[in-house]
Write an enzyme that holds these catalytic residues in place. Structure first.
Site, PDB file in Angstrom:
ATOM      1  N   HIS A  58       0.927  -1.204  -0.117  1.00 38.36           N
ATOM      2  CA  HIS A  58      -0.178   0.132  -0.029  1.00 38.36           C
ATOM      3  C   HIS A  58       0.985   1.265  -0.091  1.00 38.36           C
ATOM      4  O   HIS A  58       0.265   2.387   0.340  1.00 38.36           O
ATOM      5  CB  HIS A  58      -1.000   0.026   1.159  1.00 38.36           C
ATOM      6  CG  HIS A  58      -2.006  -1.014   1.198  1.00 38.36           C
ATOM      7  ND1 HIS A  58      -2.668  -1.712   2.435  1.00 38.36           N
ATOM      8  CD2 HIS A  58      -2.437  -1.697   0.126  1.00 38.36           C
ATOM      9  CE1 HIS A  58      -3.299  -2.492   2.226  1.00 38.36           C
ATOM     10  NE2 HIS A  58      -3.222  -2.891   0.837  1.00 38.36           N
TER      11      HIS A  58
ATOM     12  N   ILE B  87       1.322   6.954   0.484  1.00 40.03           N
ATOM     13  CA  ILE B  87       0.684   5.847   1.238  1.00 40.03           C
ATOM     14  C   ILE B  87      -0.794   5.927   1.037  1.00 40.03           C
ATOM     15  O   ILE B  87      -1.669   6.892   1.139  1.00 40.03           O
ATOM     16  CB  ILE B  87       0.738   6.233   2.900  1.00 40.03           C
ATOM     17  CG1 ILE B  87       2.244   6.542   3.140  1.00 40.03           C
ATOM     18  CG2 ILE B  87       0.402   4.923   3.434  1.00 40.03           C
ATOM     19  CD1 ILE B  87       2.453   7.281   4.565  1.00 40.03           C
ATOM     20  N   CYS B  88      -1.372   4.466   0.724  1.00 41.11           N
ATOM     21  CA  CYS B  88      -2.626   4.466   0.426  1.00 41.11           C
ATOM     22  C   CYS B  88      -3.306   3.988   1.687  1.00 41.11           C
ATOM     23  O   CYS B  88      -3.339   2.651   2.009  1.00 41.11           O
ATOM     24  CB  CYS B  88      -3.081   3.648  -0.612  1.00 41.11           C
ATOM     25  SG  CYS B  88      -4.716   3.051  -1.108  1.00 41.11           S
ATOM     26  N   LEU B  89      -3.596   4.884   2.534  1.00 35.35           N
ATOM     27  CA  LEU B  89      -3.875   4.333   4.048  1.00 35.35           C
ATOM     28  C   LEU B  89      -5.370   5.022   4.176  1.00 35.35           C
ATOM     29  O   LEU B  89      -5.500   6.202   4.189  1.00 35.35           O
ATOM     30  CB  LEU B  89      -3.115   4.505   4.956  1.00 35.35           C
ATOM     31  CG  LEU B  89      -3.421   4.343   6.433  1.00 35.35           C
ATOM     32  CD1 LEU B  89      -3.737   2.853   6.815  1.00 35.35           C
ATOM     33  CD2 LEU B  89      -2.391   4.792   7.335  1.00 35.35           C
TER      34      LEU B  89
ATOM     35  N   ALA C 235      -6.385   0.200  -6.145  1.00 29.28           N
ATOM     36  CA  ALA C 235      -5.803   0.850  -5.089  1.00 29.28           C
ATOM     37  C   ALA C 235      -6.430   0.994  -4.051  1.00 29.28           C
ATOM     38  O   ALA C 235      -6.349   1.571  -2.869  1.00 29.28           O
ATOM     39  CB  ALA C 235      -5.242   2.268  -5.471  1.00 29.28           C
TER      40      ALA C 235
END
Ligand SMILES: [Zn+2]
Ligand SMILES: [Zn+2]
Ligand SMILES: [Zn+2]
Ligand SMILES: [Zn+2]
Ligand SMILES: [Zn+2]
Ligand SMILES: [Zn+2]
Ligand SMILES: [Zn+2]
Lengths: 164, 547
Positions: free
Chosen positions: A87, A94-96, A159
């Site tokens: 991620h 950051i894919c959070l 994503a």
């Protein structure tokens, strides 16, 4: 609003300068707009314990109503790499869910975000980049705050949907 | 203070002083964390309880948080609880415990004008009144009747302060009523306390002091790059550096790292050069020995040999003058061998010797663009020994310092071979044309010999004719002439006509021979000798005079 933002950041800063959980250190906070933090991960063979990762927090005047922008940054002295994680894109984005406008809550703070990212890395078992990383890194010119919308776009499903 | 004046002041003060945001106050009292709003991290201001989960927030905090991501709903503000994410809406004011409100209202805070100098500490519920009515640092309208400019309440008694002055320290131009605030928080030359070491420094130097001089600032060990994690106050840093091995090693290692980088760069450069050389070498090899040559050449070899032989030994002479031709052939072969003795490459020798006896050739010929008039076998055939590789240069047998050296020497020897081949070729060209010239010469001699013989015959015929005529005239009735009779003349007239015809035949034969000689001569000129014409004339003249 701006007053409340800086008041709260001041309070957070004085607390951070006091004590922080292990593995998290404040590198610099020259003003109340941009801070750098270092984290290291214990107990995960993917991330050697001596390796440290640098994060840059950028706060808008609407913080904490609005989420801060958090990205990993790479630098050479001292050496800081972008941690390998499904991620985390190789440009540090950051894919959070927590940092997304939907997932963010004003009760979060810099310390809790650091702990979340630290635990996200500690629990990781795949030493790889997100799918389509090269393409994303090459084409993306937006700030992470603006991409968040795309994460939940069904067309970019690869994503999306990261919830803790 | 008079009642009217008080009210006047209050209204004026409110114009200049917006309502105090209680979330921005600094607290004197130590407050319980349970009194703290999770959003603004201050003791609750106008606390509100959420209908579903009983979490409490400041009214403004929860409104702001919901406004940012939920659209307006007619049922009043609603959204997810920031803490537990339960969908909820604001509870009524009555739902909030009176005790909670009292607790937060009783907390003692600093006056919001504290930074300007107000030292007042008041209960939070009274802070708005303090600012509006009592605080000396609140801005009000100038007491001067003709002036409506703002002034701080404590300075109002000094009369109108709205005139220009300049700061004694930094010489900034400003109004008198602002001077105190300037000294307090603006002037670059004011003294401030470093919050790390508590020493007093000029504000303009504070940044530099923190970066370079502040003894309380913690700096990392000079050997940090090597792994020393020690950070110590600047005052103690030197002490640590003296005992730290990393710090001692740092400069040495740094220098070594620099040299390493340099070497690496040099190495990169070298390998790049090597690559270029290798590429060039490969190209050359490709030109010399293109792939797929071996088989086609081998088959072509047999068909090629007879024509080669003919070209070398036949020499175009119709007569059997082979001894001269072979002699010439052996002549240049020997000289070529002599040359080989000088040059170290023995491959050349094999090439030349195999050329002299084409039937024994077993190896394929290297092909390539080559003028048709050049004999085929005169090219070096390195590929006899190693079809794929390159034979090590024969100049020295010692080991090579490096592959690059090896490559370079091979390159050099290849160049040598090339020059030798080209010189051999040009020499051969010269020899070949000389040989043709010689052949021409001999042919011409033959022809002129024939011509001379024909001329002799012609003369003999003439002589015979003239004697016959004389005899005829002698026989004629003319007196004084020879004694030959008219009858003889009659008889001889027939013989004379026969001789005339013979003479004509001989002279046409002579013309034909001359024509042949001219053609040969043209051929000789074509082979490139400039002096051919002159020589031909000389020799033909000679041949003629010989007879
Ligand atoms: Zn609040
Ligand atoms: Zn709740
Ligand atoms: Zn005050
Ligand atoms: Zn005035
Ligand atoms: Zn000044
Ligand atoms: Zn200091
Ligand atoms: Zn050290």
């Amino acid at each position: 609003m701006a007053g409340m933002s800086s008041k709260r950041l001041q309070k957070e800063l004085s607390k951070i300068q006091g004590t922080l959980p292990p593995g998290i250190t404040l590198v610099s906070a020259p003003d109340l707009r941009e801070w750098t933090m270092d984290i290291s991960i214990i107990d995960n063979p993917i991330y050697p314990p001596h390796e440290t990762y640098r994060m840059r927090f950028s706060f808008s005047p609407s913080y904490p109503i609005e989420a801060p922008e958090v990205v990993f940054v790479a630098c050479t002295s001292p050496e800081r790499k972008i941690p390998l994680h499904p991620h985390i894109y190789s440009n540090g984005i950051i894919c959070l869910d927590l940092l997304d406008s939907q997932g963010w809550s004003p009760v979060h703070n810099v310390e809790s975000v650091c702990i979340s990212i630290q635990s996200m890395l500690a629990g990781n078992s795949k030493a790889e980049r997100p799918p389509g990383d090269a393409e994303f890194v090459r084409s993306n010119r937006q700030r992470p705050r603006d991409i968040n919308f795309l994460y939940h776009d069904p067309k970019r499903a690869f994503a999306g949907g990261i919830v803790f | 203070m008079e009642e009217s004046h008080y009210l006047n002041c209050k209204s004026r003060a409110q114009n200049y002083n917006p309502p105090v945001d209680l979330r921005l106050l600094d607290y004197v009292s130590i407050y319980d964390n349970n009194l703290m709003c999770a959003i603004c991290r201050c003791p609750f201001v106008d606390p509100v309880v959420l209908s579903e989960c009983d979490h409490v927030f400041c009214r403004d905090c929860i409104r702001q948080s919901w406004n940012s991501n939920t659209s307006y709903t007619p049922l009043g503000p609603r959204g997810d609880c920031p803490t537990c994410r339960t969908p909820a809406k604001l509870g009524p004011r009555s739902a909030t415990s009176k005790i909670l409100v009292n607790l937060v209202d009783e907390l003692v805070v600093h006056c919001p004008k504290r930074d300007d100098g107000c030292k007042a500490e008041v209960r939070r519920c009274e802070v708005q009144d303090h600012v509006n009515i009592y605080c000396g640092y609140t801005v009000i309208e100038c007491t001067d009747d003709d002036c409506t400019l703002p002034v701080r309440r404590k300075d109002a008694a000094q009369g109108c302060l709205h005139f220009g002055v300049s700061c004694l320290s930094c010489h900034k131009e400003l109004q008198k009523w602002k001077l105190e605030a300037h000294w307090r928080s603006e002037c670059a030359d004011r003294r401030v306390h470093c919050d790390m070491c508590k020493s007093s420094v000029f504000y303009r130097d504070l940044e530099a002091h923190r970066k370079e001089a502040c003894p309380a600032m913690s700096v990392s060990c000079p050997g940090k790059a090597l792994g020393c994690t020690s950070r110590s106050k600047r005052g103690h840093a030197e002490l640590h550096a003296k005992s730290c091995t990393f710090a001692k090693l740092a400069p040495v290692l740094l220098k070594q790292q620099e040299r390493l980088d340099e070497q690496e760069a040099a190495q990169k450069e070298m390998s790049r050069k090597l690559e270029v050389l290798e590429g060039g070498f490969q190209n050359m090899q490709g030109i010399l020995y293109p792939p797929g040559v071996e088989t086609s050449q081998r088959s072509a070899d047999n068909s090629l040999t007879p024509s080669l032989q003919e070209r070398l030994f036949g020499s175009g002479t119709a007569e059997s003058t082979t001894p001269t031709g072979t002699a010439a052939g052996y002549d240049w072969t020997e000289s070529a061998v002599d040359e080989d003795a000088v040059s170290p490459a023995e491959t050349m020798h094999t090439a030349f010797s195999s050329a002299t006896s084409p039937r024994q050739r077993a190896a394929p010929l290297p092909p390539g663009p080559r003028p048709a008039d050049l004999p085929e076998p005169f090219s070096s055939d390195f590929d006899i020994a190693s079809p794929t590789g390159f034979p090590p240069p024969a100049t020295n047998g010692g080991p090579y310092a490096s592959p690059l050296h090896h490559l370079l020497s091979m390159h050099e020897s290849l160049r040598d071979e090339m020059t030798r081949v080209s010189s051999a070729l040009s020499e051969l060209d010269g020899r070949h044309s000389m040989q043709i010239l010689n052949e021409n010469l001999r042919t011409r001699e033959e022809i002129s010999y024939l011509a001379a013989q024909t001329a002799g015959l012609q003369r003999q015929v003439h002589w015979l004719t003239s004697s016959a005529l004389q005899r005829q005239q002698g026989r004629s009735p003319t007196p004084g002439a020879s004694s030959s009779g008219a009858g003889g003349a009659m008889m001889d007239a027939g013989a004379g006509a026969g001789v005339e015809a013979a003479v004509g035949a001989v002279s046409t034969a002579a013309t034909a021979l001359r024509g042949a000689a001219r053609m040969v001569n043209v051929g000789g000129n074509g082979s490139g000798s400039g002096t051919g014409t002159g020589m031909r004339r000389g020799t033909s003249e000679e041949g003629r005079t010989k007879l």
